[in-house]
Structure formats: C-alpha cells, structure tokens
Write a protein that holds these residues in place. Sequence first.
Motif, PDB file in Angstrom:
ATOM      1  N   ILE A 238       0.767  -1.125   0.024  1.00 19.30           N
ATOM      2  CA  ILE A 238       0.057   0.064   0.190  1.00 19.30           C
ATOM      3  C   ILE A 238       0.919   1.345  -0.128  1.00 19.30           C
ATOM      4  O   ILE A 238       1.292   1.657   0.868  1.00 19.30           O
ATOM      5  CB  ILE A 238      -0.920   0.056   1.000  1.00 19.30           C
ATOM      6  N   ASP A 239       1.019   1.796  -0.963  1.00 19.31           N
ATOM      7  CA  ASP A 239       1.903   2.845  -1.320  1.00 19.31           C
ATOM      8  C   ASP A 239       1.624   4.270  -0.651  1.00 19.31           C
ATOM      9  O   ASP A 239       2.205   5.178  -0.374  1.00 19.31           O
ATOM     10  CB  ASP A 239       2.414   3.028  -2.718  1.00 19.31           C
ATOM     11  N   SER A 240       0.191   4.379  -0.585  1.00 14.63           N
ATOM     12  CA  SER A 240      -0.609   5.706  -0.344  1.00 14.63           C
ATOM     13  C   SER A 240      -0.579   5.736   1.097  1.00 14.63           C
ATOM     14  O   SER A 240      -1.029   6.827   1.583  1.00 14.63           O
ATOM     15  CB  SER A 240      -1.670   5.703  -0.953  1.00 14.63           C
ATOM     16  N   VAL A 241      -0.182   4.901   1.744  1.00 17.65           N
ATOM     17  CA  VAL A 241      -0.411   4.810   3.199  1.00 17.65           C
ATOM     18  C   VAL A 241       0.328   6.207   4.181  1.00 17.65           C
ATOM     19  O   VAL A 241       1.574   6.422   3.657  1.00 17.65           O
ATOM     20  CB  VAL A 241      -0.141   3.596   3.953  1.00 17.65           C
ATOM     21  N   ASP A 242      -0.178   6.746   5.081  1.00 14.56           N
ATOM     22  CA  ASP A 242       0.313   7.246   5.901  1.00 14.56           C
ATOM     23  C   ASP A 242       0.957   6.548   7.112  1.00 14.56           C
ATOM     24  O   ASP A 242      -0.110   6.323   8.224  1.00 14.56           O
ATOM     25  CB  ASP A 242      -0.370   8.589   6.559  1.00 14.56           C
ATOM     26  N   ILE A 243       2.080   6.191   7.080  1.00 13.54           N
ATOM     27  CA  ILE A 243       2.394   5.084   8.173  1.00 13.54           C
ATOM     28  C   ILE A 243       2.361   5.438   9.614  1.00 13.54           C
ATOM     29  O   ILE A 243       2.299   4.694  10.471  1.00 13.54           O
ATOM     30  CB  ILE A 243       3.840   4.564   7.752  1.00 13.54           C
ATOM     31  N   ALA A 244       2.562   6.740   9.771  1.00 13.45           N
ATOM     32  CA  ALA A 244       2.575   7.479  11.224  1.00 13.45           C
ATOM     33  C   ALA A 244       1.202   7.229  11.979  1.00 13.45           C
ATOM     34  O   ALA A 244       1.003   7.099  13.020  1.00 13.45           O
ATOM     35  CB  ALA A 244       3.147   8.828  11.291  1.00 13.45           C
ATOM     36  N   THR A 245       0.270   7.345  10.829  1.00 16.04           N
ATOM     37  CA  THR A 245      -1.229   7.074  11.425  1.00 16.04           C
ATOM     38  C   THR A 245      -2.053   5.838  11.046  1.00 16.04           C
ATOM     39  O   THR A 245      -3.186   5.648  11.487  1.00 16.04           O
ATOM     40  CB  THR A 245      -2.032   8.391  11.180  1.00 16.04           C
ATOM     41  N   PHE A 246      -1.210   4.971  10.541  1.00 14.01           N
ATOM     42  CA  PHE A 246      -1.692   3.573  10.138  1.00 14.01           C
ATOM     43  C   PHE A 246      -2.252   3.037  11.192  1.00 14.01           C
ATOM     44  O   PHE A 246      -1.221   2.585  12.191  1.00 14.01           O
ATOM     45  CB  PHE A 246      -0.763   2.968   9.137  1.00 14.01           C
ATOM     46  N   LYS A 247      -3.338   2.005  11.381  1.00 12.73           N
ATOM     47  CA  LYS A 247      -3.733   1.168  12.290  1.00 12.73           C
ATOM     48  C   LYS A 247      -4.812   0.390  11.574  1.00 12.73           C
ATOM     49  O   LYS A 247      -5.484   0.649  10.943  1.00 12.73           O
ATOM     50  CB  LYS A 247      -4.090   1.982  13.404  1.00 12.73           C
ATOM     51  N   LEU A 248      -4.764  -1.053  12.472  1.00 11.96           N
ATOM     52  CA  LEU A 248      -5.777  -1.730  11.923  1.00 11.96           C
ATOM     53  C   LEU A 248      -6.981  -2.034  13.015  1.00 11.96           C
ATOM     54  O   LEU A 248      -6.873  -1.687  14.030  1.00 11.96           O
ATOM     55  CB  LEU A 248      -4.850  -3.158  12.153  1.00 11.96           C
ATOM     56  N   GLN A 249      -8.217  -1.954  12.050  1.00 11.25           N
ATOM     57  CA  GLN A 249      -9.225  -1.883  12.864  1.00 11.25           C
ATOM     58  C   GLN A 249     -10.048  -3.384  13.143  1.00 11.25           C
ATOM     59  O   GLN A 249     -10.375  -3.751  14.084  1.00 11.25           O
ATOM     60  CB  GLN A 249     -10.575  -1.120  12.092  1.00 11.25           C
ATOM     61  N   CYS A 250      -9.802  -4.247  12.048  1.00 11.84           N
ATOM     62  CA  CYS A 250     -10.205  -5.752  12.162  1.00 11.84           C
ATOM     63  C   CYS A 250      -9.215  -6.477  11.155  1.00 11.84           C
ATOM     64  O   CYS A 250      -8.624  -5.900  10.249  1.00 11.84           O
ATOM     65  CB  CYS A 250     -11.651  -5.868  12.028  1.00 11.84           C
ATOM     66  N   TYR A 251      -9.714  -7.749  10.805  1.00 12.78           N
ATOM     67  CA  TYR A 251      -8.895  -8.644  10.024  1.00 12.78           C
ATOM     68  C   TYR A 251      -9.032  -8.121   8.812  1.00 12.78           C
ATOM     69  O   TYR A 251      -7.946  -8.326   7.974  1.00 12.78           O
ATOM     70  CB  TYR A 251      -9.331  -9.998  10.097  1.00 12.78           C
ATOM     71  N   ASN A 252     -10.010  -7.264   8.368  1.00  9.43           N
ATOM     72  CA  ASN A 252     -10.159  -6.960   6.730  1.00  9.43           C
ATOM     73  C   ASN A 252     -10.004  -5.391   6.593  1.00  9.43           C
ATOM     74  O   ASN A 252      -9.800  -4.937   5.367  1.00  9.43           O
ATOM     75  CB  ASN A 252     -11.235  -7.465   6.175  1.00  9.43           C
ATOM     76  N   THR A 253      -9.561  -4.520   7.491  1.00 10.91           N
ATOM     77  CA  THR A 253      -9.819  -3.251   7.357  1.00 10.91           C
ATOM     78  C   THR A 253      -8.811  -2.655   8.214  1.00 10.91           C
ATOM     79  O   THR A 253      -8.367  -2.990   9.593  1.00 10.91           O
ATOM     80  CB  THR A 253     -11.182  -2.654   7.694  1.00 10.91           C
ATOM     81  N   ALA A 254      -8.089  -1.551   7.773  1.00  9.60           N
ATOM     82  CA  ALA A 254      -7.267  -0.438   8.342  1.00  9.60           C
ATOM     83  C   ALA A 254      -7.504   0.911   8.113  1.00  9.60           C
ATOM     84  O   ALA A 254      -8.092   1.087   7.090  1.00  9.60           O
ATOM     85  CB  ALA A 254      -5.795  -0.942   7.999  1.00  9.60           C
ATOM     86  N   VAL A 255      -6.948   2.017   8.874  1.00  5.38           N
ATOM     87  CA  VAL A 255      -7.357   3.242   8.655  1.00  5.38           C
ATOM     88  C   VAL A 255      -6.008   4.137   8.570  1.00  5.38           C
ATOM     89  O   VAL A 255      -5.089   3.747   9.502  1.00  5.38           O
ATOM     90  CB  VAL A 255      -8.452   3.928   9.430  1.00  5.38           C
TER      91      VAL A 255
END
Length: 244
Positions: free
Chosen positions: A140-157
């Motif tokens: 996932i090249d578009s990610v902001d790694i500093a604020t990236f977090k997992l919500q559940c097995y299929n979703t992150a924000v």
Amino acid sequence: MKQYYYLLALPFITALLAACNTNGEYVDYNGTICYSHWTFSFGTVYDELPQVNPATFQQVENWLGKDRQHVYFKNLLIDGADPATIKAKKYPLSYDKNDYYYMGKGLNVTNVRNFEIIDQNEDDIWAVDGKYAYYDSLRIDSVDIATFKLQCYNTAVDKNHVYRYGEILPDADPATYVEQWKGLYSRDKAHIWYCGLPMDDVDYNSFVIDKYGPRDKNGHFFHGKRVTDEEWNEIIKLNEELDM
C-alpha cells in the motif's frame, strides 16, 4: 437470538481450508521432484516443480522448498528469491536477505529488517516496514505510516483513507469509520456499509447491531439487504434448528 445461521459453519470451513492449504509435501515422483497435495476434485495430485535440480533440492517446510538456484512456494517458482538465505515464517510467508514473499509473490519490502507483522490469520496478513503497509501480497504505497492502524482482520485506516482488503474504500471517512460485527457492517459519519458497499435502504440514525442482529426502526437486515418480518422469522427459526 444467536448469530445468523450462515456464520455457524465458518469456523469449520476456515479450519478445513487452512488444513488443505498446508497438507502437501515435496516428494520424488518417478525421478522428478513434485509438490504432492490432496484435492477435493482429483484426490492426490503431483505438481512438477519447474527448472528444479533434484540433486540439490531441499524441503524447507512442507510448502517451501529450494535447490541450488531456485526457491519454490509449493510448486511455484519464486522469482528473485535467494535460496542461500530463504527462511519460512508462518504459512504462507517466507523471506530472504532481500525481501518477503507472500504465497510466493515478492512484496518489494523497502527494509527487510524493519518488516513487522501486525496481524496474521489463515487468510490475511497485515504488515508494515516503516514506510509502507502491506496486505497479503499488496503493498500500500498511499499509506500514511505514522497514523496507520488496524481495525479488524480486513480493514485498516490512516488519517487519509480507509483500506479494506488493502484497497482504498472510496468515500469512507477515516476519522469516523468503525467496523462492526465481524467486519461485515461498518459506519462512518455519512454511511452505513455492508462488505464495503454503502447501504441505501437504511435509516442511519436508528441503525444498530444488537442481540437481534442488524436493524433500524423499519426492520431487519440480512446480508446487507432489508428483509420482511416474515423472512426474518424464518431466519430465526432456521438458526435455532441448526443450533439444536
């Protein structure tokens, strides 16, 4: 009321599929190295390994093998993998001095030493390396790694996007997006979602998921679709029969 009947078989199905994924092994079949595994349709199958050197072949795990020049995930040649440094992690992940490989596909990790698995189950893996995030074999090249977090097995924000199965979910608001009920339903400030699709026939303000399942003031939902009271009663009846 307990969970819908269509979810009752999921633990069994998941366990069965996981077992099928890892039940193979490397064998010498008529002088050729093959990946032997059982299938529902054909029974035991022997898949020949391309370009393999039988004299130098070694099994690293029952799903990962190598010879002097090649590395294999099951019977698939892993392009660019280094046989001298290849190692297995939890199925189906492997790595060498240069990269990580998911089901035999290179992730193009920017820094192998910084690669960290956030979550891994039988079907999904989320990871980060300090610059990018990864879902299965997707970087996932578009990610902001500093604020990236997992919500559940299929979703992150992150601060900019909601990622469902590694892909950006259009129109979803990451600041208010919340997964509900095993990752099937979710909501943000403007939408109720089912499996990544915004629901139209739903009253946003009254939508809840409680012991009676997903519902709003006008009735119940099944697979994201509104059902009549008669249909809902049939679902309850069938669920109770299966749970007896």
